[in-house]
Write an enzyme that holds these catalytic residues in place. Sequence first.
Site, PDB file in Angstrom:
ATOM      1  N   CYS A 182       0.858  -1.171   0.000  1.00 55.90           N
ATOM      2  CA  CYS A 182       0.000   0.000   0.000  1.00 55.90           C
ATOM      3  C   CYS A 182       0.898   1.226   0.000  1.00 55.90           C
ATOM      4  O   CYS A 182       2.091   1.118  -0.265  1.00 55.90           O
ATOM      5  CB  CYS A 182      -1.003  -0.004   1.151  1.00 55.90           C
ATOM      6  SG  CYS A 182      -0.295   0.217   2.776  1.00 55.90           S
ATOM      7  N   CYS A 227      -3.400   1.642  -4.867  1.00 54.29           N
ATOM      8  CA  CYS A 227      -2.353   2.646  -4.734  1.00 54.29           C
ATOM      9  C   CYS A 227      -2.262   3.521  -5.972  1.00 54.29           C
ATOM     10  O   CYS A 227      -1.334   4.291  -6.131  1.00 54.29           O
ATOM     11  CB  CYS A 227      -1.019   1.969  -4.475  1.00 54.29           C
ATOM     12  SG  CYS A 227      -0.655   0.710  -5.684  1.00 54.29           S
ATOM     13  N   CYS A 240       1.550   1.693  -8.389  1.00 47.17           N
ATOM     14  CA  CYS A 240       1.545   0.237  -8.256  1.00 47.17           C
ATOM     15  C   CYS A 240       2.914  -0.340  -8.599  1.00 47.17           C
ATOM     16  O   CYS A 240       3.550   0.079  -9.559  1.00 47.17           O
ATOM     17  CB  CYS A 240       0.483  -0.378  -9.166  1.00 47.17           C
ATOM     18  SG  CYS A 240      -1.114  -0.432  -8.365  1.00 47.17           S
TER      19      CYS A 240
END
Lengths: 395, 413
Positions: free
Chosen positions: A18, A92, A96
């Site tokens: 994350c 995210c 990513c």
Amino acid sequence: MAGSACGRSGIRCVLFVCIENSCRSQMAEALARMIGGDRIEAFSAGSRPSGRVNPRAIEVMAEAGCDLSAHRSKSLAGIPPRRYDAVISMGCGDACPAVPARIREDWDIPDPATTDIGEVRAVRDLLRAKVESLLARLLDGQEAGGGETSTAWPPMMHGRMVRSGDAGREKMRTILDLFGQSPFRALQRHMDTVLEPVDQVRPFFEAFLAGDAEKARTIRKRILKLEHEADLVKNEIRDHLPKSYFLPVDRRDLLALLHQQDRLADLCEDIVIVATLKADLTLPRDLHPAILEEVDLSLEACVLAREVIERLDELLETSFGGEEAARVIELIDRVSAKEHEVDKHAYTTARQLFVREQELGAVDLGLWQKLLQLVGRLANAAESIGDHVRLMLSR
Amino acid sequence: MPPLFFVAIGLVFGLYLAMNIGANDVANAMGTSVGSRALTMRQAILAAAVFEFLGAVLVGGSVTKTVKKGVIDVETLSDPTMFMIVMCAALLAAALWLQLATWRGWPVSTTHAIIGALAGGGVAASGLAGVSWGKLAQIGTSWVLSPLIGAAIGFTMFRILSSRIINARYPRVMARRATPFLVALVVFVLVLSMLYKGLKNLHLDFSLIRALELAALGAAVGGLLAAFLVWRRPLGRVRLNDRFGYVENQFGWLQVMTACYVAFAHGSNDVANAIGPLSGVLSAWRSGAVRGEVEVQEWVLAIGGAGIVIGLMLWGYRVMETIGRRLTELTPSRGFSAEFAAATTVLVCSKMGLPISTTHTLVGSVIGVGLARGIAALDMRVVRDIFAAWVVTLPVAFLLSAVLTRVMLLFFL
């Protein structure tokens, strides 16, 4: 791949990502460890790590019986470079990670950055459900709950879905009993398993040719152990492929494919055994590159064959036809071409060896010829694997 | 014995059967959607409740009529009390057998139990002439045909989807393009079945032409809505190792629709198993004759629908929960094909007044998709078990109901 437990039979590697690696991915990692036990290696990281774990996350995970207080928020750059089975991001956006993995998913879970503990709890429960489902998928539908662990291929639960509660009603047979365990995923796992001893062949020859008997013996031992593991996986697949299964491919093709995959591991075993039969078997230094080249070419064929097997997922999705089938056929052609290359190289290498007959001695020459043959057979087995997949496609 | 006594028995066991149908069959109707993760368990329960009820009330009439008066020869069995006894005995026999089967985990069909029980009761009450064998033969044929038809539609549907979308050069583009049309197709069939010869109870009986028009309108609206939702979003870049994720996601949405479609079809066909005999008892009681009113009243259907919903809320939840933990190899594209095939077959049979087994049809449809090389592994042992249960249910329900009828005649007549 070396040095990690990932890919070894039964153990799966999962990475959760994350933004801050302080709450969501931390909880997911901990949950995966709790639920997956020793069948799962879980990691987590953030694209912009905050450096500390969210205290609310520590609190709600403590409620679930898990201690996060020793965890640190880590950056993506700091994760161990491995072949992950799954990389999960939490929504995210453009950050990513570009980590290679078999399964890549974005769960799009909201960041509970607020201090409301109820919200964090809700996220924990959501994550638990999703992690459970992910692990079940990774471990081939193996029941993900509880601490009981086994690396065995999951036994089918025909009509016996008994859990706690009123067992009578849950014993109900439903339409889902109709769906059997996918043999294709099991085949992929078997292929991963047999590639492990194959990966050890090159280090073995390096050590052996360099005269490092100690190291060669260690690798030999490892290969024999890995071959045994592959056998176990193979037997599990055979035991769990009942005749009553209706498959999209011919059952005999499937079993023949499994046999060819298993031959890879068997050949590795044969190679290390033949190489260590005669205690003082050596080779003049100038011949080393030819042997290692032969090993490398054969390994390339094996890796290509593994790629073919990895495509079984896509082939199943496209019901073994269409564009995907054409692409896999191309790949299979490449395996065949590689095998041809291996044969040619084996021929020249064999001739080189015969030229040095006097120097080598008849017994050593015979053994090296045999080894050369065995290494070449790895490529033959790889080609057979491709051919069996080709048969499945032509039905 | 006062006729009200039979009404009470009919009501109790009719409701019991309806609840059982809700508890057990809903898992089969919605299980594939939950198994392929197109729906969460909660969503599946909610959708099932709404669409089962709608199907029962809107289209359940024809099949209920068959179960009520088609199997028993009402010419021979014209004494209202005797008729009521046969109906009650059939309900009781079916309920008992179903309870045993549920306890033992046998995959039996409510439809087979109730039809077998009705035939048994008819024979026990007035000999071989008490049953209309012609209709029974027709029903028996539909039991053999419905899985075959389901398989044929499932096979064809999946072949079309895989050749046109999944195996196309650009599967994601094709999936995106096709989704609104598939939505329109499902809406069309659903609306048509609701309107054409349906809704009689609501005095909205449309002619075929009118129903077709309205169905086309509904399909257009549904399709446009889907087009707006799907085409508004950009396709995005293709992800490595996940070239079919988008395609299957599209089918996930479609599968939500077919899951509702299956629930609707299931409600329309299976409500009759419970409510047909009850409706027979009620009409015999109210009119004092076996051949009174022809139509099935909507409030009786509503009772059946409510029974199904109560059953699935009370126990269906737990069955579904178990299913939610099971993971299948069934992806949404396969689930869509199988569910569409099964629901269409069941709905057509409902329209024809044929009581068939939803589960058998769905199993047939899934095998159809499997024949098109769509499913990793199907365990044919389950098919064998289902077939065995089918063969056993008929004589058992027949005998049980015959005995119960004799006993009740002895006591109550």
